[in-house]
Each structure stands twice: as C-alpha cells, then as structure tokens.
Design a protein around this motif. Structure first.
Motif, PDB file in Angstrom:
ATOM      1  N   GLY A 172      -2.372   6.221  11.591  1.00 44.02           N
ATOM      2  CA  GLY A 172      -3.561   5.388  11.687  1.00 44.02           C
ATOM      3  C   GLY A 172      -3.260   3.937  11.359  1.00 44.02           C
ATOM      4  N   ASP A 189      -8.999   1.486   7.656  1.00 43.57           N
ATOM      5  CA  ASP A 189      -9.377   2.000   6.342  1.00 43.57           C
ATOM      6  C   ASP A 189     -10.150   0.966   5.544  1.00 43.57           C
ATOM      7  OD1 ASP A 189      -7.996   4.413   6.805  1.00 43.57           O
ATOM      8  OD2 ASP A 189      -6.120   3.563   6.068  1.00 43.57           O
ATOM      9  N   VAL A 190      -9.816  -0.295   5.749  1.00 43.27           N
ATOM     10  CA  VAL A 190     -10.391  -1.383   4.944  1.00 43.27           C
ATOM     11  C   VAL A 190     -11.743  -1.833   5.471  1.00 43.27           C
ATOM     12  CG1 VAL A 190     -10.029  -3.760   4.185  1.00 43.27           C
ATOM     13  CG2 VAL A 190      -8.102  -2.157   4.222  1.00 43.27           C
ATOM     14  N   ARG A 209      -1.649   6.977   2.587  1.00 43.29           N
ATOM     15  CA  ARG A 209      -1.453   8.365   2.147  1.00 43.29           C
ATOM     16  C   ARG A 209      -0.664   9.154   3.182  1.00 43.29           C
ATOM     17  NH1 ARG A 209      -3.607  12.966   3.566  1.00 43.29           N
ATOM     18  NH2 ARG A 209      -5.263  11.963   4.782  1.00 43.29           N
ATOM     19  N   ARG A 210      -1.047   9.028   4.457  1.00 44.49           N
ATOM     20  CA  ARG A 210      -0.362   9.789   5.497  1.00 44.49           C
ATOM     21  C   ARG A 210       1.084   9.331   5.662  1.00 44.49           C
ATOM     22  NH1 ARG A 210      -4.091  11.724  10.455  1.00 44.49           N
ATOM     23  NH2 ARG A 210      -2.045  12.569  10.948  1.00 44.49           N
ATOM     24  N   HIS A 234     -12.702   2.738  16.026  1.00 44.19           N
ATOM     25  CA  HIS A 234     -12.537   2.616  14.583  1.00 44.19           C
ATOM     26  C   HIS A 234     -12.308   3.989  13.948  1.00 44.19           C
ATOM     27  CE1 HIS A 234     -14.003   0.220  10.807  1.00 44.19           C
ATOM     28  NE2 HIS A 234     -13.049   1.078  10.488  1.00 44.19           N
ATOM     29  N   PRO A 275      -4.059   0.580   9.040  1.00 45.75           N
ATOM     30  CA  PRO A 275      -4.616   0.258   7.713  1.00 45.75           C
ATOM     31  C   PRO A 275      -5.894  -0.566   7.764  1.00 45.75           C
ATOM     32  CG  PRO A 275      -2.605  -1.003   8.140  1.00 45.75           C
ATOM     33  CD  PRO A 275      -2.698   0.037   9.215  1.00 45.75           C
ATOM     34  N   ARG A 277      -9.005   5.370  11.735  1.00 49.37           N
ATOM     35  CA  ARG A 277      -9.211   5.514  10.284  1.00 49.37           C
ATOM     36  C   ARG A 277      -8.603   6.842   9.822  1.00 49.37           C
ATOM     37  NH1 ARG A 277     -14.805   4.457   6.946  1.00 49.37           N
ATOM     38  NH2 ARG A 277     -14.113   2.295   7.149  1.00 49.37           N
ATOM     39  N   GLN A 278      -7.413   6.765   9.245  1.00 47.09           N
ATOM     40  CA  GLN A 278      -6.662   7.975   8.898  1.00 47.09           C
ATOM     41  C   GLN A 278      -6.141   7.970   7.460  1.00 47.09           C
ATOM     42  OE1 GLN A 278      -6.125  10.575  11.087  1.00 47.09           O
ATOM     43  NE2 GLN A 278      -7.387   9.525  12.613  1.00 47.09           N
ATOM     44  N   ASP A 279      -6.546   7.008   6.632  1.00 51.14           N
ATOM     45  CA  ASP A 279      -5.977   6.851   5.293  1.00 51.14           C
ATOM     46  C   ASP A 279      -4.473   6.634   5.433  1.00 51.14           C
ATOM     47  OD1 ASP A 279      -5.467   6.709   2.625  1.00 51.14           O
ATOM     48  OD2 ASP A 279      -6.359   8.639   2.099  1.00 51.14           O
ATOM     49  N   THR A 280      -4.127   5.493   6.024  1.00 51.83           N
ATOM     50  CA  THR A 280      -2.769   5.225   6.493  1.00 51.83           C
ATOM     51  C   THR A 280      -1.712   5.355   5.407  1.00 51.83           C
ATOM     52  OG1 THR A 280      -3.564   3.795   8.263  1.00 51.83           O
ATOM     53  CG2 THR A 280      -1.304   3.440   7.515  1.00 51.83           C
ATOM     54  N   HIS A 333       0.840  -1.215   0.000  1.00 49.75           N
ATOM     55  CA  HIS A 333       0.000   0.000   0.000  1.00 49.75           C
ATOM     56  C   HIS A 333       0.866   1.253   0.000  1.00 49.75           C
ATOM     57  CE1 HIS A 333      -3.572  -2.355   1.937  1.00 49.75           C
ATOM     58  NE2 HIS A 333      -3.366  -2.675   0.688  1.00 49.75           N
TER      59      HIS A 333
END
Length: 383
Positions: free
Chosen positions: A161, A166-167, A368-369, A359, A163, A363-366, A20
């Motif tokens: 965050g 996010d899923v 991308r961050r 949750h 992953p 959830r932080q859009d791992t 990812h």
C-alpha cells in the motif's frame, strides 16, 4: 546476535518512509540497530546517519552526470563498510539508480537485499526488471498492479500500500480547512501547485499566472491558493507575478500547506508528480500539467509505455482527470479544463467517488505490512 540493518533512503520522501519502517520493525525487534544514508526523521528513530539523504537529491540527467563521481565514491565506501560489518540485511528505500547496484553487491555477499518502493518500470525503462531480479531478494510495492510484474520475473514481492493513504483522511474536512485559512465557504477556489523544485516553478509560473487571469475574467470572485515549499520557489513565483503585472490577481501565497490548499480548493491545477496523488487522496478534481526541456521530453515520451503520466489516471487505469503536457499546456487550454470542472458539479462528484475507491485500495497500513514482509529475512539472526 543483534539485528543490524544497513539502509539507504533518498531525499525527503524516502526519509519519511524509512522512518516509519524503522518504527514498525522496532515493534518486533526493539534493540535492532540501523545505519547508513538517511535523513532527520530516520535519525529521530535512532538511525545512525553516516551520510545525509539529501546528498542523493539528483535532478535530471545533467545533474546526475555532474555528480556521478561523488555519488559513486559514497556508494563504494558504504559497500566497503557493509562488507566489513556484515549487517543482517540491507534495505534500499527508493533511489533506485543508487540502490540497485548496491543491493546487487550486497546480495552477492550473501546478505538479503530488500528494495522498498518499486521503480516505475511499468511507465518506462522496463528492461530494469532483469537487473532487479539479479539484485533484489524482495521487492515492496506501493501500488496494487505492480506485484504481477515482479511475479512474472520471478522476484519475491509484496504489496504494502501507499503510506499517504494511511495518513490522509477518507473524508477531508473542506469547510474546516477553509475556515482556518480564512477562505469564504461559498467561494470558487482553485489551488495552483507549480511544483516543489525551482526548475518546475520557473517552467510553469508564467503559464499558471496567465491561466489564473483567464479564469478570473470568467469569474471575478474566484480565489487562487498557491502553496510553495521553499523561500526560493516563493520568490520565483512572486517575481513572475511582478513580471506579468498581476498584482490585481486574487492570489493567496502559502508557505507550504499544500495539503490545506488542495483540501480547500474546488479544483487543483497541479504539476505531475506525487502532488497529483495527494490531490486524488484528498478527493479533489484536478488538471495535471508539466513542462520540461524539449529534448528531455522527447526522450521520456519515446521511452514511456502508458498513455498517462499522472498517478491518478495510471492507478485508475483510465482518464479520470485531464493531462495537458508540454506544448498542450497553454493558458487557454488549462483555463478551459479548470473551468469545465467548476461548471460541472456532477462530474466533480463522480471523480471524488472514484478517488475514494482508489484511497481504500491504497490504505494498507504500509509500515506494518512492509515490516512483516522483511521479518523473515531477519529470522536466522534472531533465532
């Protein structure tokens, strides 16, 4: 000059996380090259695998000692390649015992070293923070309470965050999952997850089966879902069923599909580990248990800092779900703890609400961050 990144990812979870990250970095640097130790998911993203990540799958102290010479040789060979090829940066994904030494050497060579997934220094072996400070240019943390630890030690750090958050959906569809699995909508369902490793299943299979018997005695209509990750672990559990003459138990064996089993369940009986976090993200009440060698347990308990071992309790900073470990993990106590959840819908609803809050915090859009935290270390090469 082209951006080239050396990476080491350990085991299946590291392979997924790193794949990812590679994809996210390529959104900013399409022609970046990645090489090192990785798995098939990384390879699918264009990663050059020089050694497979499965080589780093070490289970316990004894296995680590047996394989020390082999792993040390691989690490030194890879370090020599890094020194010769001078990549833009090094990223170690999990596998701290392997990666921290390598990261320190890379940093000494003047290259940035990033570590993705903080070691659990908050749980045990906190003295590693000094070594981490010497070895790591930047730490990427999955949990929100971790950055403060590194900030106090002067380690550049980012919270990215988890992953899985996010899923996994915020609202799992239990009715649809039950229908797909052929499980009655109104049945009492317990998911039994004795672990992903053969040693874990051997340690817990008999106890789980005895627990299921007690639960069935109290509720003859109950159904048990048992997802097992490999052919070997399934065989171990099937042998335990035969040994315990438990052919009459309403057990549904699943090949994999642990997420489906937990989503469909009213309560999850789970070996401590990542599966307990998955159960929390699926908003499932659970009972956490574990059993390992007596001396290994004593050592780990002596070195532990927290009153919990389960990630849901650690992250919530309170006892949301019961933990029954080692000698406390008896069929009687486990069955009673599971039955308590089944008897109390209000308590289940409260736990589900707390897990939804958890949750959202994770959830932080791992990917991308994480990529955004890494990009500054690649800037000089891209200029």
């Amino acid at each position: 000059m082209k951006v080239r990144i050396a990476m080491v990812a350990g085991e299946t979870s590291g392979d997924l996380l790193a794949s990812h990250l590679i994809r996210a970095l390529r959104q900013h640097i399409p022609d970046a090259e990645f090489f090192g130790i990785g798995g098939p998911k990384m390879q699918a993203e264009g990663f050059e695998v020089r050694w497979p990540s499965e080589l780093l799958a070490v289970h316990g102290y004894v296995d680590a000692l047996k394989r020390y010479r082999e792993l040390s040789g691989i690490r030194r060979t890879f370090l020599a390649q890094i020194r010769k090829e001078r990549p833009t940066a090094f990223i170690g994904v999990d596998a701290p015992d392997f990666n921290l030494w390598l990261e320190g050497k890379v940093r000494d060579e003047g290259m940035p070293s990033i570590h993705f997934v903080s070691p659990s220094i908050w749980a045990w072996r906190g003295g590693r923070i000094k070594r981490i400070a010497r070895s790591v240019s930047h730490m990427l943390c999955l949990f929100p309470f971790e950055p403060e630890i590194y900030e106090r030690a002067g380690v550049p750090v980012s919270y990215v965050g988890h992953p899985l958050a996010d899923v996994f959906p915020l609202e799992p569809d239990r009715a649809e999952t039950r229908a797909r699995l052929g499980v009655p909508a109104n049945a009492a369902v317990v998911a039994l997850l004795p672990g992903s490793r053969q040693s874990e299943v051997r340690n817990l299979a008999d106890t789980y089966i005895a627990t299921a018997r007690l639960l069935q005695a109290g509720n003859p209509e109950i159904i048990f879902l048992v997802p097992l990750a490999t052919r070997e672990t399934r065989q171990i559990f099937e042998e335990a069923l035969r040994r315990n003459q438990a052919a009459d138990l309403p057990v549904r064996m699943l090949f994999g599909h642990a997420v489906d089993a937990m989503t469909a369940a009213d309560v999850v009986l789970v070996a401590s580990g990542t599966a307990s976090l998955e159960a929390a993200l699926l908003k499932r009440p659970m009972v956490i248990t574990y059993r390992i060698g007596k001396w290994q347990y004593r050592l780990m308990k002596h070195m532990a800092y927290l009153p919990w071992v389960g990630l849901p309790n650690i992250l919530c900073r309170e006892t949301i779900v019961p933990e029954l470990l080692q000698d406390e993990a008896t069929p009687d106590r486990l069955a009673e703890a599971v039955a308590d959840w089944l008897r109390d819908p209000a308590r289940r609803a409260a736990a589900e609400s707390r897990f939804r809050e958890l949750h959202l915090s994770l959830r932080q859009d791992t990917a991308r961050r994480a990529a955004e935290a890494i990009l500054p270390y690649l800037a000089s090469t891209r200029a």
